[in-house]
Design an enzyme around this catalytic site. Structure first.
Site, PDB file in Angstrom:
ATOM      1  N   GLU A 212      36.249  41.654  34.126  1.00 55.09           N
ATOM      2  CA  GLU A 212      36.533  42.519  33.245  1.00 55.09           C
ATOM      3  C   GLU A 212      36.177  42.358  31.692  1.00 55.09           C
ATOM      4  OE1 GLU A 212      40.602  43.773  34.067  1.00 55.09           O
ATOM      5  OE2 GLU A 212      40.029  44.168  36.213  1.00 55.09           O
ATOM      6  N   GLU A 332      38.639  43.708  43.139  1.00 47.28           N
ATOM      7  CA  GLU A 332      39.915  43.885  42.983  1.00 47.28           C
ATOM      8  C   GLU A 332      40.251  45.422  43.509  1.00 47.28           C
ATOM      9  OE1 GLU A 332      41.818  42.873  39.349  1.00 47.28           O
ATOM     10  OE2 GLU A 332      40.751  41.077  38.996  1.00 47.28           O
TER      11      GLU A 332
END
Length: 409
Positions: A212, A332
């Protein structure tokens, strides 16, 4: 399962006697159930096998034979995945940071990881923060931390799982022109050490360069800018070049490439540039969908099967990558516990069903949190060695058993 769990706890307790005695922490009185579990947890932190005491972990898997395979073929062998969340990625210094974010201070041990294949998982993602474990200005990783990470990697590898190792919750990279050169210097320094330590592992170990990456704390933090997307592509190029130059099996290792914020947004996905011309790259994306149901703590607890967020995601991934023979892993995903198990079951079934159409493995974010006002994604009860939500586990098993190629791996 209950008998097996008790046996695991007792075995861990026996193996930890030496550790406890050396620390002066043992008592002569009878051990309670809680004491026994605590011993199992301690053994995970200190080393939970006689073999690990005889052979330093740094000397394990130094020259495993590697079956060179394309990323597409490798990913096709994967079924469901599980994240060891809020653990090795937690903030803090020293080995104690492993438990700093956990509601119950339980160190990871092999018995936890052994439960994963039985539950339908053959992918273990280990998020790791490295920046808070550097011991000098040369970005040297604390050897004790590196050893502990390798110990946990071995739990999964020795169980025949595919293990994803990354950099996670790092505060030192910020995709801006003023920060870029320093970020790349640190990224290369950290990944050169990781790659060197794990270069002897076979194809079951996968490196994921970034997690991220985004403009933290800024207005475009999650949406991104064209400039930030381009800089992240440069970060990924530096990551791949560093790993490839490290020798051993890393020249043929499959690597995961992350776009801006690991976002599932079309603009961010379409901006990803593959840093090398090879068939050994995997796209990483995170997608908690539908957002209001899955991730928003103030959102709905009702799952709408007519919501198009999930099918749209996988259609986009197919258009941008799968149709071009570039595999994808959803690194995720999950849905928070809002006392709505039936809706969560429906959502999970739809999610994995859509993913299965395109052979995309999905890795559930398990942060060991189950109740309270936060992001409660916990599945595995790490203290009691069982699963919080059997109905969700039935869905994982359903898709694991329906994937012959994964079962054959």
């Amino acid at each position: 399962m209950k008998l097996k769990r008790i046996a695991a706890l007792l075995t861990a307790a026996v193996m930890s006697v030496g550790v406890m005695a050396s620390c002066g922490g043992s008592k002569s009185d009878d051990k309670s159930k809680a004491d026994t579990k605590s011993a199992a947890e301690t053994s995970g932190a200190e080393g939970d096998s006689s073999e690990s005491e005889e052979i330093p972990v740094s000397q394990t898997h130094t020259n495993d034979p590697m079956t060179v395979t394309s990323a597409k073929d490798l990913v096709a062998k994967m079924s469901n995945g599980w994240n060891l969340g809020n653990t090795m990625d937690a903030t803090g210094e020293g080995l104690e940071s492993e438990i700093s974010w956990l509601p119950t201070k339980v160190y990871t041990n092999k018995f936890m990881i052994d439960m994963l294949p039985e539950a339908g998982f053959n992918v273990l993602r280990i998020p790791v923060s490295w920046g808070n474990h550097l011991i000098d200005n040369n970005y040297t990783i604390d050897p004790a931390w590196m050893d502990r990470v390798q110990e946990i990697v071995n739990y999964g590898i020795d169980d025949g799982m595919y293990v994803i190792l990354n950099t996670h919750h790092e505060e030192w990279y910020m995709p801006k022109p003023s920060e870029k050169d320093g970020d790349i210097e640190e990224l290369k320094a950290i990944w050169s050490q990781i790659a060197d330590r794990f270069k002897g592992y076979d194809e079951h170990l996968i490196f994921e360069g970034l997690n991220e990456p985004r403009l933290r704390g800024e207005g475009a933090e999650w949406t991104g800018t064209s400039e930030a997307r381009e800089i992240i592509n440069e970060y990924e190029k530096a990551f791949v070049e560093t790993v490839r130059a490290s020798g051993g099996n890393n020249g043929d290792r499959c690597l995961m490439i992350t776009g801006y914020a690991a976002s599932s947004g079309y603009n961010n996905l379409s901006a990803i540039e593959l840093p090398e011309d090879s068939d050994k790259l995997i796209i990483s994306v995170h997608a908690y969908l539908p957002y209001s149901f899955a991730l928003d703590t103030k959102g709905t607890d009702k799952y709408d099967p007519e919501d198009t967020a999930i099918p749209t995601l996988f259609e986009s991934l197919n258009e941008l990558f799968i149709s071009r023979d570039i595999p994808v892993i959803v690194g995720e995903f999950g849905s928070m516990n809002k006392d709505n198990i039936d809706d969560r079951v429906k959502c999970l079934d739809d999610y994995l069903g859509n993913a299965a159409k395109y052979d995309i493995p999905c890795v559930w974010w398990d942060n060991y949190a189950r109740i309270g006002n936060g992001e409660n994604f916990g599945l595995l009860n790490r203290q009691e060695y069982d699963w919080y939500f059997p109905k969700l586990m039935d869905v994982f098993k359903k898709y694991a058993e329906s994937d012959p190629s994964a079962a054959a791996a």
